[in-house]
Design an enzyme around this catalytic site. Structure first.
Site, PDB file in Angstrom:
ATOM      1  N   GLY A 135       0.848  51.652  12.567  1.00 58.12           N
ATOM      2  CA  GLY A 135       1.396  50.241  13.226  1.00 58.12           C
ATOM      3  C   GLY A 135       0.544  49.991  14.143  1.00 58.12           C
ATOM      4  O   GLY A 135       0.000  49.239  14.493  1.00 58.12           O
ATOM      5  N   ASP A 136      -0.120  51.237  14.802  1.00 58.02           N
ATOM      6  CA  ASP A 136      -0.861  51.185  15.971  1.00 58.02           C
ATOM      7  C   ASP A 136      -2.255  50.724  15.573  1.00 58.02           C
ATOM      8  O   ASP A 136      -2.589  49.670  16.233  1.00 58.02           O
ATOM      9  CB  ASP A 136      -1.305  52.562  16.489  1.00 58.02           C
ATOM     10  CG  ASP A 136      -2.198  52.350  17.752  1.00 58.02           C
ATOM     11  OD1 ASP A 136      -1.897  51.687  18.727  1.00 58.02           O
ATOM     12  OD2 ASP A 136      -3.342  53.239  17.849  1.00 58.02           O
TER      13      ASP A 136
END
Length: 161
Positions: free
Chosen positions: A44-45
């Site tokens: 997600g980062d």
């Protein structure tokens, strides 16, 4: 890391099929609901950072230092935590559960954010990773668009003070 250890990892990560294509050796299918929240946050980062960098090109295309400064501020734990707190009421029960799992994951907290901010940011990133790996791109796009708008408003409000 020693070379033989590195070589073992490479051998376990990839295989070449009969068509000469590289494919993952260990995992052919990824079940996001079974992944650790920190692994989801890792993906997600990367997704949110790429999203932000791409969006910033609509504002600046020549000054990398300016792009990096804004990018770092937008993807910071402080800003992500503000966004997810506002978006929490708009999440489905499954999405809220992923955020909760991310918030509860134990990890080292940097000095740039409070423990609570960092935990909320991890929850936000876990949700982004989960939606990406689930291939729920419409929902992912909806949430990151809203998060970007929330963070942009917050940064504008802070700049006006």
């Amino acid at each position: 890391m020693k070379f033989d250890h590195f070589q073992k990892l490479v051998d376990n990560f990839f295989t070449i099929n009969e068509a000469g294509e590289v494919s993952p050796a260990k995992y052919g299918d990824i079940a996001p609901e079974r992944l650790s929240p920190l692994v989801l946050a890792y993906v997600g980062d990367a997704y949110f950072t790429l999203y932000v960098r791409t969006r910033l090109l609509g504002y600046e295309q020549n000054k990398v230092r300016v792009l990096h400064t804004f990018d770092a501020k937008i993807v910071s734990a402080v800003m992500q935590s503000k966004a997810i707190k506002i978006l929490e009421d708009q999440l489905t029960p499954d999405e809220a559960d992923i955020v909760r799992r991310g918030r509860n994951a134990k990890s080292t907290v940097p000095k740039s954010a409070s423990i609570a901010e960092y935990r909320y940011a991890t929850g936000f990133e876990a949700l982004m990773g989960y939606l990406y790996l689930q291939k729920r791109y419409d929902r992912l796009s909806e949430i990151v668009d809203k998060a970007f708008a929330i963070i942009s408003r917050e940064m504008t409000a802070v700049a006006k003070k």
